[in-house]
Design an enzyme around this catalytic site. Structure first.
Site, mmCIF file in Angstrom:
data_model
loop_
_atom_site.group_PDB
_atom_site.id
_atom_site.type_symbol
_atom_site.label_atom_id
_atom_site.label_comp_id
_atom_site.label_asym_id
_atom_site.label_seq_id
_atom_site.Cartn_x
_atom_site.Cartn_y
_atom_site.Cartn_z
ATOM 1 N N SER A 174 -0.999 -0.748 -4.757
ATOM 2 C CA SER A 174 -1.749 0.456 -5.095
ATOM 3 C C SER A 174 -1.380 1.567 -4.124
ATOM 4 O O SER A 174 -0.858 1.314 -3.028
ATOM 5 C CB SER A 174 -3.257 0.190 -5.021
ATOM 6 N N GLU B 166 0.829 -1.199 0.000
ATOM 7 C CA GLU B 166 0.000 0.000 0.000
ATOM 8 C C GLU B 166 0.867 1.254 0.000
ATOM 9 O O GLU B 166 1.706 1.425 0.887
ATOM 10 C CB GLU B 166 -0.902 0.036 1.237
ATOM 11 N N CYS B 167 0.666 2.119 -0.971
ATOM 12 C CA CYS B 167 1.271 3.443 -1.013
ATOM 13 C C CYS B 167 2.789 3.375 -0.837
ATOM 14 O O CYS B 167 3.500 2.959 -1.735
ATOM 15 C CB CYS B 167 0.620 4.357 0.022
ATOM 16 N N GLY B 168 3.333 3.732 0.326
ATOM 17 C CA GLY B 168 4.769 3.666 0.535
ATOM 18 C C GLY B 168 5.318 2.270 0.334
ATOM 19 O O GLY B 168 6.449 2.096 -0.151
#
EC number: 6.3.5.11
Length: 433
Positions: free
Chosen positions: A411, A317-319
């Site tokens: 994502s 997720e993200c990072g």
């Protein structure tokens, strides 16, 4: 049986809501009171600061992402354990769908308005009355931030008319430091407890007026439906260090209720994926602040590649996704020579000064919708095929890309697992032919 509860809100972001909430929480705790703090809306950093101030875990409340039933359950449980419940709002009182005002009205919680009085005096009254009457909401009182003197405080108090001034906070010599995603993490500030104590000391607090606030009764919710232990016997390895810190405590709770064992490891310390792991969860954080160390972490990078090659489920997720790209341009290096990352996703991540994504979103899955949010300043430049897109709430327009490469799901979207535990379990499970 009720509990004293307030929702601490303001006319906009940047008025000092988190500072005031932290100061009030620390002051009440030091007075021997049991305090529970919640954060309205999706957030990772403010809850860490508020948890440090109150000495208790801080969870999110949001009528859309968390859902009314879980919000009610969290509040009812807190009411059994606490003398005071503080709920920090998000943005302005009426901003967002649903807004902090919607949450306050849903559960009958009065609003405690924070105003930045640094550049106003009697106009404070007009501002607060407008906040109260626009909705309307029940107004518990006001805390005036950045007050210059006793005379200034008196002008503000007089302007409020029938609304009590519960506390004032002067202009701060030291404040909680910030960066592009919000406040700096508490563990990064050596003197964070000293700052919190200073803020509590500076808060001129009308204890009698606080104790006179009416109590709020939270009805007991229906019993929680047990989850099928679809992750029983499985071990989920979660990256946890200064680069990977953005994970909802509720997500950990859901994984445990699904039967999973949880172990942690640190990519920054060049630790490999633990050998007992059946799945890997790479939450968001600040990989851009630690790109040189991640680039040098050869053991970590080799282990995540091996896990992926072996078909181990990986949720990033993200990072967490940023660390799996081929490279990361943190803005501090030559753009032609960005930092090498793990390389599970083709392309590179570029950190920019302009906000790239913000707000609540929903991800479609075969198990139904998984709700969550996004907040990032970087972009992923990739030719990887997109599995699907999230949808923005409430507009329904296209949100973040979701990538699926082998056993990897990645994502910028942060999922809130309680909104769909089955979807979370599926992404952390090895697919059978």
């Amino acid at each position: 049986m009720g509990t004293r509860a307030v929702l601490i809100a303001a006319v906009a972001s940047g008025q000092g809501k988190t500072t005031v909430t932290a100061a009030l929480a620390r002051k009440l705790v030091r007075a021997g009171r049991r305090v529970r703090v919640f954060k309205c809306g999706p957030d990772f950093i403010d809850p860490m600061v508020l948890g440090r101030a109150s000495g208790a875990p801080v969870e999110s409340l949001d009528l859309w992402m968390v859902g009314r039933e879980r919000c009610q359950r969290l509040l009812a449980q807190a009411a059994l354990e606490a003398d005071d419940i503080l709920i920090e709002g998000v943005m302005g009182l009426y901003d967002g769908t649903p807004s902090a005002a919607d949450l306050a009205r849903e559960f009958g919680v009065p609003v405690l308005a924070v105003i930045d009085a640094g550049a106003m005096a009697q106009t404070a009254g007009a501002l607060v009355h407008g906040l109260r009457d626009y909705g309307p909401v029940t107004m518990a009182g006001v805390i005036a931030n950045r007050v210059g003197s006793a005379g200034h405080a008196l002008m503000v108090k007089t302007s409020l008319r029938d609304i009590p001034l519960l506390a004032t906070l002067p202009k701060q010599g030291r404040s909680l430091p910030e960066r592009h995603l919000g406040l700096v993490l508490p563990d990064e500030v050596d003197e964070v407890d000293d700052i919190l104590d200073e803020l509590a000391d500076q808060l001129a607090f009308d204890e009698a007026a606080w104790n006179a606030l009416p109590q709020v009764a939270f009805d007991a919710p229906a019993p929680e439906t047990p989850l099928v232990a679809t992750l029983a016997g499985k071990t989920v390895a979660i990256a946890r260090d200064a680069a990977f810190v953005f994970v909802y405590a509720a997500n950990l709770e859901v994984m445990r209720r699904l039967g999973a064992d949880i172990v942690y490891f640190s990519p920054l310390a060049d630790e490999p994926v633990p050998p007992q792991a059946d799945a890997v969860y790479l939450p968001g954080g600040y990989p851009e602040l630690h790109a040189p160390r991640l680039a040098e972490a050869a053991t970590w990078r080799a282990s995540i590649r091996a896990a992926h090659a072996g078909g181990m489920p990986i949720l990033a997720e993200c990072g967490g996704m940023m660390a799996l790209a081929e490279s990361l341009d943190d803005g501090a290096v030559d753009a032609a020579n960005p930092w090498p990352m793990a390389g599970l996703l083709p392309g590179r991540v570029v950190v920019q000064k302009r906000l790239a994504g913000l707000g609540p979103q929903a991800m479609p899955t075969p198990q139904g919708t998984l709700r969550g949010h996004t907040f990032h300043y970087s972009r992923l430049e990739t030719q990887a095929p997109v599995l699907e897109y999230t949808s923005k709430n409430p507009s329904g327009t296209q949100g973040e890309a979701v990538y699926r490469i082998g056993s990897l799901t990645a994502s910028y979207f942060h999922g809130y697992f309680p909104s769909n535990p089955e979807a979370a379990a599926a992404m952390l499970s090895r697919k059978t032919p």
